[in-house]
Design an enzyme around this catalytic site. Structure first.
Site, PDB file in Angstrom:
ATOM      1  CB  SER A 187      -3.745   1.075   6.325  1.00  0.00           C
ATOM      2  OG  SER A 187      -3.152   2.343   6.023  1.00  0.00           O
ATOM      3  CE1 TYR A 231      -7.959   4.469   8.621  1.00  0.00           C
ATOM      4  CE2 TYR A 231      -5.440   4.802   7.962  1.00  0.00           C
ATOM      5  CZ  TYR A 231      -6.657   4.137   7.632  1.00  0.00           C
ATOM      6  OH  TYR A 231      -6.908   3.245   6.649  1.00  0.00           O
ATOM      7  CE  LYS A 237      -8.059   0.980   8.791  1.00  0.00           C
ATOM      8  NZ  LYS A 237      -9.087   0.077   8.635  1.00  0.00           N
TER       9      LYS A 237
END
Ligand SMILES: NC(=O)c1ccc[n+]([C@@H]2O[C@H](COP(=O)([O-])OP(=O)(O)OC[C@H]3O[C@@H](n4cnc5c(N)ncnc54)[C@H](O)[C@@H]3O)[C@@H](O)[C@H]2O)c1
Length: 349
Positions: free
Chosen positions: A137, A161, A165
């Site tokens: 992302s 989050y 990643k």
């Protein structure tokens, strides 16, 4: 026909990618826990595939389960091997993706996103499956970059989050370095996926609430909320609202197909690619286009900036265009029109 495992393949991006893969002759095995997706998406993928004109379509398989159940995952790899459909490549979409929820439940995010990846990699190794595309992302980048973001820019995620990643990218780098003659890995860093399949049969349908702009905008249309919040009106941009790089989910889906073909044809490697349009659109421009294309009114109001937001987040997508090669084919009008078809279809009782 090669069999591709798509983890989390009933979710938003995975379901659209399944269509791209199957109509290009790949068999697709979807594994999904249904934590953030619905089983009826499978039927809708099948309907779309039936209507697609393609010379040689692949087959669709589905197994419900959690990737963290390693012994179960191993059985699936064995089953497909025994039935002469060995899993040769994996597209790893599975993961929890709400930034807001990750701040409240960091352990759940670390457990789900990291442990599922570790189990997957361990089983892939056991079955000599070394081709992997990972859903990363733009959140891995440092947020206050002024120009278009290139793959070489600084990484500095600011929420759990994004940290998961970043961490998975590091795990993949270590795995690659452990045996550079085996692994073919591409980390695709998505910018702002949106839109839906033009049939209106599948689209973004999360069970877990997240604050992406299109699901929120549709809540305004449904009158579930009165007005669309716009976070900040004084950003250093042309109209004071944030600028983002909105990419149609089918363009994103096609980037997976192109990446898969690219890594398959090339020698083992570990690459990162920005997947965006390279074009910035402000929140006000987006609302204006959505209203015009769909002949509707979107009431909105300005509120405070959100912590961690940045004025401009736009991809430099030249590397992906050059090497896989791939190019976005759809524009903001298509995104708005297809989101609307999906909304109308999904709200039929
Ligand atoms: N949609 C976006 O805006 C965006 C942007 C950048 C990156 N990504 C990443 O792309 C991937 C796909 O995103 P999406 O929008 O399709 O998300 P999604 O939530 O719609 O799909 C993810 C799927 O993974 C499944 N899943 C989660 N944990 C699992 C587990 N342990 N075992 C099996 N299945 C599991 C969920 O049920 C869901 O169907 C995610 O990893 C996400 O972080 C998404």
């Amino acid at each position: 026909m090669e069999t591709i495992l798509t983890t989390g393949g009933l979710g938003y991006i995975g379901s659209h990618t399944a269509i791209s893969l199957i109509k290009n002759g790949f068999n697709v095995l979807i594994i999904d826990s249904l934590k953030n997706s619905k089983q009826n998406t499978l039927k809708n993928i099948e309907k779309i595939i039936k209507n697609e004109k393609a010379e040689k379509k692949g087959k669709l398989f589905f197994r419900k389960g959690d990737l963290r159940n390693e012994s179960w995952l191993e059985k699936i790899f064995q089953e497909f091997k025994d039935e002469n459909h060995p899993i040769k490549s994996v597209i790893h979409f599975a993961g929890l993706k709400s930034i807001g929820e990750s701040i409240i439940k960091p352990l759940e995010y670390w457990d789900n996103n990291i442990n599922s990846t570790l189990c997957l990699l361990s089983v892939m190794s056991k079955f000599s499956c070394y081709k992997l595309i990972f859903s990363s992302s733009a959140t891995v980048y440092k947020t206050n970059i002024k120009n278009k973001i290139t793959e070489k820019d600084l990484l500095d995620p600011i929420n759990p989050y994004g940290n998961t990643k970043f961490c998975i990218e590091k795990i993949l780098e270590d795995i690659f370095k452990s045996d550079k003659k085996k692994w073919k890995i591409a980390c695709l860093r998505y910018f702002n996926p949106c839109g839906a399949h033009h049939s209106g049969l599948i689209g973004e349908d999360p069970l877990i609430n997240h604050l992406n702009i299109f699901p929120t905008l549709l809540k305004v249309i449904e009158k579930e909320i009165d007005k669309l919040p716009i976070y900040g009106s004084d950003w250093p941009t042309k109209d004071g609202t944030c600028i983002r790089d909105y990419i149609h989910v089918m363009d994103l889906a096609e980037s997976h197909l192109a990446s898969l073909i690219y890594i398959s044809r090339n020698k083992p490697n570990f690459i990162h690619l920005n997947i965006g349009t390279g074009k910035g659109v402000s929140v006000l421009e987006l609302i204006k286009t959505f209203s015009k294309v769909n002949k509707c009114i979107v009431p909105y109001y300005f509120t405070n900036r959100r912590q961690g937001d940045a004025a401009i987040v736009v991809a430099d997508n030249k590397l992906a265009i050059k090497i896989i090669p791939w190019k976005p084919q759809r524009d903001l009008n298509d995104i708005c029109r297809d989101t609307w078809s999906w909304f109308i279809n999904n709200n039929k009782s």
